[in-house]
Scaffold this motif. Structure first.
Motif, short mmCIF file in Angstrom:
data_model
loop_
_atom_site.label_atom_id
_atom_site.label_comp_id
_atom_site.label_asym_id
_atom_site.label_seq_id
_atom_site.Cartn_x
_atom_site.Cartn_y
_atom_site.Cartn_z
N LEU A 152 12.84 -41.79 -74.83
CA LEU A 152 12.88 -42.85 -76.10
C LEU A 152 14.03 -42.43 -76.93
O LEU A 152 14.31 -43.27 -77.17
CB LEU A 152 11.72 -42.72 -76.69
CG LEU A 152 10.42 -43.39 -75.73
CD1 LEU A 152 9.19 -43.02 -76.47
CD2 LEU A 152 10.50 -44.62 -75.37
N ALA A 153 14.40 -41.32 -76.91
CA ALA A 153 15.43 -41.21 -77.72
C ALA A 153 16.86 -41.80 -77.24
O ALA A 153 17.64 -42.33 -78.08
CB ALA A 153 16.00 -39.63 -78.18
N VAL A 154 17.02 -41.74 -75.97
CA VAL A 154 18.05 -42.30 -75.17
C VAL A 154 17.95 -43.95 -75.41
O VAL A 154 18.92 -44.54 -75.85
CB VAL A 154 18.14 -42.18 -73.64
CG1 VAL A 154 19.09 -42.84 -73.13
CG2 VAL A 154 18.16 -40.48 -73.60
N LYS A 155 16.75 -44.52 -75.40
CA LYS A 155 16.62 -45.65 -75.53
C LYS A 155 17.01 -46.31 -76.95
O LYS A 155 17.45 -47.50 -77.32
CB LYS A 155 15.15 -46.17 -75.30
CG LYS A 155 14.87 -47.91 -75.48
CD LYS A 155 13.30 -47.94 -75.12
CE LYS A 155 13.08 -49.57 -75.69
NZ LYS A 155 11.59 -49.80 -75.34
N ARG A 156 16.67 -45.48 -77.82
CA ARG A 156 17.19 -45.86 -79.17
C ARG A 156 18.59 -45.51 -79.52
O ARG A 156 19.03 -45.91 -80.53
CB ARG A 156 16.32 -45.02 -80.29
CG ARG A 156 14.91 -45.28 -80.26
CD ARG A 156 13.92 -44.41 -81.42
NE ARG A 156 14.11 -43.38 -81.18
CZ ARG A 156 13.14 -42.53 -80.59
NH1 ARG A 156 11.96 -43.07 -80.13
NH2 ARG A 156 13.28 -40.90 -80.82
N GLY A 157 19.46 -45.30 -78.43
CA GLY A 157 20.67 -44.88 -78.87
C GLY A 157 21.00 -43.53 -79.44
O GLY A 157 22.26 -43.20 -80.14
N GLU A 158 20.27 -42.62 -79.56
CA GLU A 158 20.34 -41.49 -80.27
C GLU A 158 20.83 -40.39 -79.78
O GLU A 158 21.37 -39.33 -80.17
CB GLU A 158 19.04 -40.88 -80.87
CG GLU A 158 18.35 -42.04 -81.71
CD GLU A 158 16.69 -41.65 -82.16
OE1 GLU A 158 16.01 -42.26 -82.89
OE2 GLU A 158 16.43 -40.53 -81.56
N VAL A 159 21.24 -40.72 -78.46
CA VAL A 159 21.88 -39.40 -77.49
C VAL A 159 23.39 -40.14 -77.29
O VAL A 159 23.37 -41.14 -76.65
CB VAL A 159 20.96 -39.30 -76.26
CG1 VAL A 159 21.66 -38.24 -75.26
CG2 VAL A 159 19.80 -38.71 -76.45
N PRO A 160 24.59 -39.39 -77.58
CA PRO A 160 25.52 -40.07 -77.00
C PRO A 160 25.91 -40.10 -75.56
O PRO A 160 25.29 -39.49 -74.76
CB PRO A 160 26.72 -38.71 -77.65
CG PRO A 160 25.82 -37.74 -78.53
CD PRO A 160 24.43 -37.96 -78.05
N TRP A 161 26.65 -41.25 -75.40
CA TRP A 161 27.03 -41.66 -74.18
C TRP A 161 27.64 -40.45 -73.06
O TRP A 161 26.97 -40.15 -72.00
CB TRP A 161 27.71 -42.86 -73.97
CG TRP A 161 28.17 -43.16 -72.71
CD1 TRP A 161 29.47 -43.30 -71.96
CD2 TRP A 161 27.37 -43.68 -71.51
NE1 TRP A 161 29.31 -43.59 -70.87
CE2 TRP A 161 28.04 -43.77 -70.27
CE3 TRP A 161 25.77 -43.57 -71.40
CZ2 TRP A 161 27.47 -44.23 -69.21
CZ3 TRP A 161 25.29 -44.35 -70.10
CH2 TRP A 161 26.25 -44.34 -69.00
N PRO A 162 28.40 -39.86 -73.42
CA PRO A 162 28.95 -38.72 -72.61
C PRO A 162 27.74 -37.71 -72.39
O PRO A 162 27.72 -37.09 -71.19
CB PRO A 162 29.95 -37.86 -73.66
CG PRO A 162 30.32 -39.10 -74.48
CD PRO A 162 29.14 -39.82 -74.78
N GLU A 163 26.70 -37.51 -73.14
CA GLU A 163 25.51 -36.45 -72.95
C GLU A 163 24.64 -37.28 -71.87
O GLU A 163 24.16 -36.54 -71.05
CB GLU A 163 24.86 -36.03 -74.19
CG GLU A 163 23.50 -35.70 -74.05
CD GLU A 163 23.46 -34.36 -73.26
OE1 GLU A 163 22.53 -33.71 -72.64
OE2 GLU A 163 24.57 -33.68 -72.97
#
Length: 238
Positions: A175-186
């Protein structure tokens, strides 16, 4: 476009239906849709006409999609991710005796083909995400989340021989990915790692090389025969 008769097949001849998408994956939030997937058994006499019944039907409800039993079995035997995951939903809404037998056969559909189909689908989705990043500066984060989920599910299937679609403890990270909280390179790094883990798992997977096609075909023939015997004389064939 569906006809009323097509929608009647779903209403009157569904053998199995379930909720899919975020609700089945354990990723639902307050704004999540309710996606429904199902399988219907078209009456056998309909196949005696020149115009065959549809292989799939969208609707009649919003976010609802159903396959005719034979088409569904074909897709599942090819390790189509959508079909295989449908059989493993924890949220079953409707099931009859034919549907119960279909679900009992879900292990017969699993094979090493999953490594190719799941990962190939994931690679296609990753290319779309990369195109979004080039064009817009960011991916569609919801799609990125589901891509990570799919790769993890495929990896675990190859490792264990069993398909589990609920994400369990991975929910908050996804869900953190869905919210854009994880940088794209990660996110890219995680995708690459999961793809590598899929390849490693494929080398020692307990899955058989091919699905049990004869067993599935026997089930389909018996379902068709029972439908024909239950038909009301020639009336059903028009």
């Amino acid at each position: 476009m569906n006809t009323p008769a097509d929608e009647d097949l779903v209403r009157g001849h569904t053998v199995y239906s379930c909720v899919m998408g975020s609700r089945a994956f354990g990723l639902a939030t307050e704004d999540s849709d309710t996606d429904r997937r199902g399988v219907y058994l078209a009456p056998t006499p309909l196949f005696w006409r020149f115009d065959k019944p549809p292989a799939h039907v969208e609707g009649p409800a919003d976010e609802q999609f159903s396959w005719e039993l034979e088409r569904f079995c074909e897709l599942a035997l090819r390790a189509n991710p959508n079909a295989l995951e449908c059989l493993h939903s924890p949220l079953v809404e409707r099931i009859d005796a034919t549907g119960r037998e279909l679900v009992s056969l879900r292990g017969a559909f699993l094979s090493r083909r999953a490594q190719e189909t799941f990962v190939r689908y994931a690679l296609g989705q990753r290319r779309k995400l990369e195109a979004d990043v080039r064009q817009y500066g960011a991916p569609r984060w919801k799609h990125a989340m589901h891509l990570l989920r799919l790769l993890a599910s495929s990896r675990d299937l190859l490792r264990t021989g069993e398909l589990t679609i609920e994400v369990g403890p991975a929910r908050e990270d996804l869900l953190a990915v869905k919210r854009g909280e994880v940088p794209w390179p990660e996110v890219e790094r995680r995708m690459t790692r999961l793809a590598t883990q899929n390849d490693e798992a494929a080398a020692t997977t307990p899955l058989p090389p091919e699905p049990d096609r004869p067993r599935v075909q026997d089930f389909l023939i018996r379902a068709r025969r029972a439908s024909a015997l239950a038909a009301d004389g020639g009336t059903s064939a028009g």
